[in-house]
Enzyme design. Structure first.
Site, PDB file in Angstrom:
ATOM      1  N   ASP A  62       0.810  -1.212   0.000  1.00 38.68           N
ATOM      2  CA  ASP A  62       0.000   0.000   0.000  1.00 38.68           C
ATOM      3  C   ASP A  62       0.844   1.262   0.000  1.00 38.68           C
ATOM      4  O   ASP A  62       2.061   1.220   0.174  1.00 38.68           O
ATOM      5  CB  ASP A  62      -0.953   0.008   1.207  1.00 38.68           C
ATOM      6  CG  ASP A  62      -0.285  -0.468   2.504  1.00 38.68           C
ATOM      7  OD1 ASP A  62       0.947  -0.311   2.637  1.00 38.68           O
ATOM      8  OD2 ASP A  62      -0.996  -1.000   3.376  1.00 38.68           O
ATOM      9  N   ASN A 128      -7.507  -3.415  14.738  1.00 35.93           N
ATOM     10  CA  ASN A 128      -8.875  -3.751  14.311  1.00 35.93           C
ATOM     11  C   ASN A 128      -8.896  -4.917  13.323  1.00 35.93           C
ATOM     12  O   ASN A 128      -9.921  -5.212  12.718  1.00 35.93           O
ATOM     13  CB  ASN A 128      -9.563  -2.533  13.700  1.00 35.93           C
ATOM     14  CG  ASN A 128      -8.860  -2.005  12.452  1.00 35.93           C
ATOM     15  OD1 ASN A 128      -7.867  -2.578  11.994  1.00 35.93           O
ATOM     16  ND2 ASN A 128      -9.360  -0.913  11.892  1.00 35.93           N
ATOM     17  N   HIS A 130      -7.066  -5.178  10.525  1.00 38.51           N
ATOM     18  CA  HIS A 130      -6.819  -4.873   9.111  1.00 38.51           C
ATOM     19  C   HIS A 130      -5.491  -5.467   8.651  1.00 38.51           C
ATOM     20  O   HIS A 130      -4.560  -5.635   9.433  1.00 38.51           O
ATOM     21  CB  HIS A 130      -6.900  -3.364   8.828  1.00 38.51           C
ATOM     22  CG  HIS A 130      -5.738  -2.546   9.298  1.00 38.51           C
ATOM     23  ND1 HIS A 130      -5.854  -1.594  10.285  1.00 38.51           N
ATOM     24  CD2 HIS A 130      -4.438  -2.504   8.897  1.00 38.51           C
ATOM     25  CE1 HIS A 130      -4.684  -1.013  10.475  1.00 38.51           C
ATOM     26  NE2 HIS A 130      -3.804  -1.555   9.645  1.00 38.51           N
ATOM     27  N   GLU A 135      -9.583  -2.349   5.626  1.00 40.10           N
ATOM     28  CA  GLU A 135     -10.216  -2.082   6.906  1.00 40.10           C
ATOM     29  C   GLU A 135     -11.426  -3.000   7.116  1.00 40.10           C
ATOM     30  O   GLU A 135     -11.902  -3.641   6.173  1.00 40.10           O
ATOM     31  CB  GLU A 135     -10.664  -0.620   6.950  1.00 40.10           C
ATOM     32  CG  GLU A 135      -9.544   0.399   6.789  1.00 40.10           C
ATOM     33  CD  GLU A 135      -8.740   0.621   8.064  1.00 40.10           C
ATOM     34  OE1 GLU A 135      -8.903  -0.157   9.026  1.00 40.10           O
ATOM     35  OE2 GLU A 135      -7.941   1.577   8.103  1.00 40.10           O
TER      36      GLU A 135
END
Length: 234
Positions: A62, A128, A130, A135
């Protein structure tokens, strides 16, 4: 999913590097790379090794949208500082977060991944759950895409910027479907704040609300965790 418990992040980097060496010895030519503090000890092991990477291509997960590559928080800058400037590769690919047309960039990156199937993918995991910038709620079948970053991710990244307002709100990320096509995945997690995500990834339901849980469906995943990150596992 195989879990390897290590004493600390340094040992984790050494274990990940030994897995990479084995993969390269079996003909691996394309590495999928990640950024952030998690893989740093792994990159240090690569840099200090005498292995040649001149025939190896890297593809990063990314990149932020809108940050120049010279910005010290761009992932391009991070990779050069921590790996590429010290260990030459055949090719290094990252998404272009400054592309005028991000839809064209998404297609370009998908084509790159198709041309260079990933043999060995290194991953971290967010609090979380990810992976990359995929996400919670990201469809499992998605490929490269533009992501609106979650507030929790922006908050976690704000320590690297002058203020929270300076943190980019979007990124271009390799999709979950592309990650799952990697031949081998090595996920590293260190610290107590990752313990819940690690537990849910390994023992919880496979759900888009915790993206890393999809790795249960992959037949060659190794999870490297320190004692704190493993603290909620049985």
């Amino acid at each position: 999913m195989k879990v390897i418990r290590v004493k600390n992040q340094e040992e984790g980097g050494q274990v990940a590097f030994s897995l990479l060496k084995e993969s390269l010895a079996h003909g691996a030519k394309t590495l999928g790379l990640a950024t952030g503090s998690t893989p740093l000890t792994f990159y240090k092991e690569i840099v200090k090794s005498d292995l040649s990477f001149s025939d190896v291509t890297s593809i990063n997960l990314d990149e932020y949208v809108g940050l120049p590559v010279e910005h010290d928080q761009s992932y391009d800058y991070f990779m050069r500082e921590n790996l590429f400037n010290h260990k030459p590769f055949k090719e290094n690919y990252l998404p272009n977060g400054l592309a005028k047309d991000l839809s064209v960039e998404v297609s370009r990156y998908d084509n790159l991944i198709a041309e260079h199937p990933i043999d060995f993918q290194i991953l971290g995991i967010g609090r979380n759950g990810h992976i990359g910038f995929n996400e919670p709620g990201t469809p499992f079948d998605i490929r490269t895409h533009v992501v609106d970053l979650e507030e929790s991710t922006i908050e976690a990244n704000s320590r690297f910027f002058a203020s929270k307002e300076d943190v980019p709100k979007q990124a271009v990320s390799m999709g979950i479907a592309s990650i799952m096509e990697s031949k081998m995945i090595v996920l590293m997690a260190f610290g107590k704040e990752k313990a819940y995500a690690v537990k849910e990834m390994i023992t919880g339901p496979i759900t888009e609300s915790l993206p890393a849980s999809v790795l249960q469906n992959h037949d060659n995943v190794i999870v490297i965790v320190d004692e704190e990150a493993a603290s909620e596992l049985d």
